[in-house]
Design a protein around this motif. Structure first.
Motif, PDB file in Angstrom:
ATOM      1  N   VAL A  76       0.033  -9.925   1.373  1.00 14.70           N
ATOM      2  CA  VAL A  76      -0.679  -9.861   2.652  1.00 14.70           C
ATOM      3  C   VAL A  76      -1.820  -8.855   2.616  1.00 14.70           C
ATOM      4  N   GLY A  77      -1.915  -8.062   1.536  1.00 16.42           N
ATOM      5  CA  GLY A  77      -2.996  -7.090   1.457  1.00 16.42           C
ATOM      6  C   GLY A  77      -2.904  -6.233   0.210  1.00 16.42           C
ATOM      7  N   TYR A  78      -3.696  -5.152   0.210  1.00  8.48           N
ATOM      8  CA  TYR A  78      -3.773  -4.278  -0.965  1.00  8.48           C
ATOM      9  C   TYR A  78      -4.280  -2.914  -0.541  1.00  8.48           C
ATOM     10  N   THR A  79      -4.059  -1.920  -1.404  1.00 11.06           N
ATOM     11  CA  THR A  79      -4.671  -0.605  -1.224  1.00 11.06           C
ATOM     12  C   THR A  79      -5.681  -0.429  -2.346  1.00 11.06           C
ATOM     13  N   ARG A  84     -10.700  -2.416  -7.732  1.00  7.79           N
ATOM     14  CA  ARG A  84      -9.699  -1.559  -8.370  1.00  7.79           C
ATOM     15  C   ARG A  84      -8.479  -1.420  -7.467  1.00  7.79           C
ATOM     16  N   PRO A  85      -7.721  -2.501  -7.287  1.00  9.99           N
ATOM     17  CA  PRO A  85      -6.548  -2.420  -6.419  1.00  9.99           C
ATOM     18  C   PRO A  85      -5.498  -1.481  -7.010  1.00  9.99           C
ATOM     19  N   LYS A  86      -4.858  -0.715  -6.123  1.00  9.60           N
ATOM     20  CA  LYS A  86      -3.833   0.229  -6.580  1.00  9.60           C
ATOM     21  C   LYS A  86      -2.425  -0.302  -6.346  1.00  9.60           C
ATOM     22  N   GLN A  87      -2.212  -0.888  -5.174  1.00 15.62           N
ATOM     23  CA  GLN A  87      -0.914  -1.443  -4.807  1.00 15.62           C
ATOM     24  C   GLN A  87      -1.151  -2.725  -4.034  1.00 15.62           C
ATOM     25  N   ARG A 123      -7.952  -3.782   8.555  1.00 18.28           N
ATOM     26  CA  ARG A 123      -6.842  -2.921   8.150  1.00 18.28           C
ATOM     27  C   ARG A 123      -5.589  -3.300   8.928  1.00 18.28           C
ATOM     28  N   ALA A 124      -4.450  -3.090   8.297  1.00 13.70           N
ATOM     29  CA  ALA A 124      -3.153  -3.303   8.947  1.00 13.70           C
ATOM     30  C   ALA A 124      -2.193  -2.255   8.408  1.00 13.70           C
ATOM     31  N   GLY A 129       4.472   1.930   8.239  1.00 17.95           N
ATOM     32  CA  GLY A 129       3.266   2.546   8.791  1.00 17.95           C
ATOM     33  C   GLY A 129       2.173   2.855   7.791  1.00 17.95           C
ATOM     34  N   GLU A 130       2.303   2.425   6.544  1.00 16.29           N
ATOM     35  CA  GLU A 130       1.284   2.684   5.534  1.00 16.29           C
ATOM     36  C   GLU A 130       0.121   1.701   5.700  1.00 16.29           C
ATOM     37  N   SER A 131      -1.105   2.214   5.581  1.00 14.95           N
ATOM     38  CA  SER A 131      -2.299   1.398   5.793  1.00 14.95           C
ATOM     39  C   SER A 131      -2.659   0.586   4.548  1.00 14.95           C
ATOM     40  N   TYR A 132      -3.156  -0.630   4.795  1.00 16.18           N
ATOM     41  CA  TYR A 132      -3.630  -1.486   3.704  1.00 16.18           C
ATOM     42  C   TYR A 132      -4.717  -2.408   4.236  1.00 16.18           C
ATOM     43  N   ALA A 133      -5.526  -2.960   3.307  1.00 16.11           N
ATOM     44  CA  ALA A 133      -6.546  -3.947   3.651  1.00 16.11           C
ATOM     45  C   ALA A 133      -5.895  -5.325   3.632  1.00 16.11           C
TER      46      ALA A 133
END
Length: 179
Positions: A76-79, A84-87, A123-124, A129-133
């Motif tokens: 559903v998203g990435y950090t 350069r995606p991290k997670q 953003r979501a 509660g951790e933010s991701y794109a």
């Protein structure tokens, strides 16, 4: 030194979880039994080490062996950035949205084209509660998800039309158990 340890253990008795002494054993059969029965007590696993190996922060001489199950999860998203995606933010079968552990270079490189093609995103937040794109594109991955509530989620491979890649970088070939 034994007196210091004894005093420390006596001090811990009054606290309880999360500060508590944990049992130790040097019998492999007992350790295996513990590993099998502890999930019922919501204990995520065991720590294995050589008897001669003292704890050294930042070193990998101790190994945590967690209970996990391999499941498909929707991305559903990435950090990080699309380049350069991290997670990855993934939706697990139980409905929780969580972040995976940090991606390996091989898996990040495989995911990058999908993220770049998706374009800008909003953003979501995960269940914690951790933010991701947000990724507005369908992608399914296979993860090893810990079986306790605070479990670690590790990306194992990306499923895609161009073929899946295992975490170690080897091509993945479907077998009957994967279908």
């Amino acid at each position: 030194m034994a007196d210091d340890l004894r005093q420390f253990l006596e001090l811990l008795e009054g606290f309880g979880p999360p500060l508590q002494a944990v049992p130790a054993i040097d019998d492999i059969d007992v350790a295996r039994t513990w590993f099998e029965v502890l999930p019922a007590q919501v204990i995520e696993g065991i720590v294995a080490q050589r008897a001669s190996s003292p704890y050294r922060p930042g070193r990998a001489s101790w190994r945590k062996i967690r209970h996990s199950e391999t499941v498909d999860a929707g991305v559903v998203g990435y950090t990080g950035s699309p380049a350069r995606p991290k997670q990855l933010a993934v939706r697990l079968p139980d409905g929780r949205t969580v972040l995976t552990q940090t991606l390996t270079a091989v898996l990040a490189a495989q995911i990058t084209p999908c993220l770049a093609a998706a374009g800008p995103s909003r953003r979501a937040r995960t269940t914690a509660g951790e933010s991701y794109a947000v990724l507005a594109r369908d992608m399914v991955v296979e993860v090893a998800a810990g079986t306790t509530w605070h479990a670690v989620v590790t990306l194992m491979r990306v499923r895609s039309a161009s073929g899946a890649v295992r975490a170690g970088g080897r091509p993945y070939r479907a077998t009957r158990t994967d279908l």
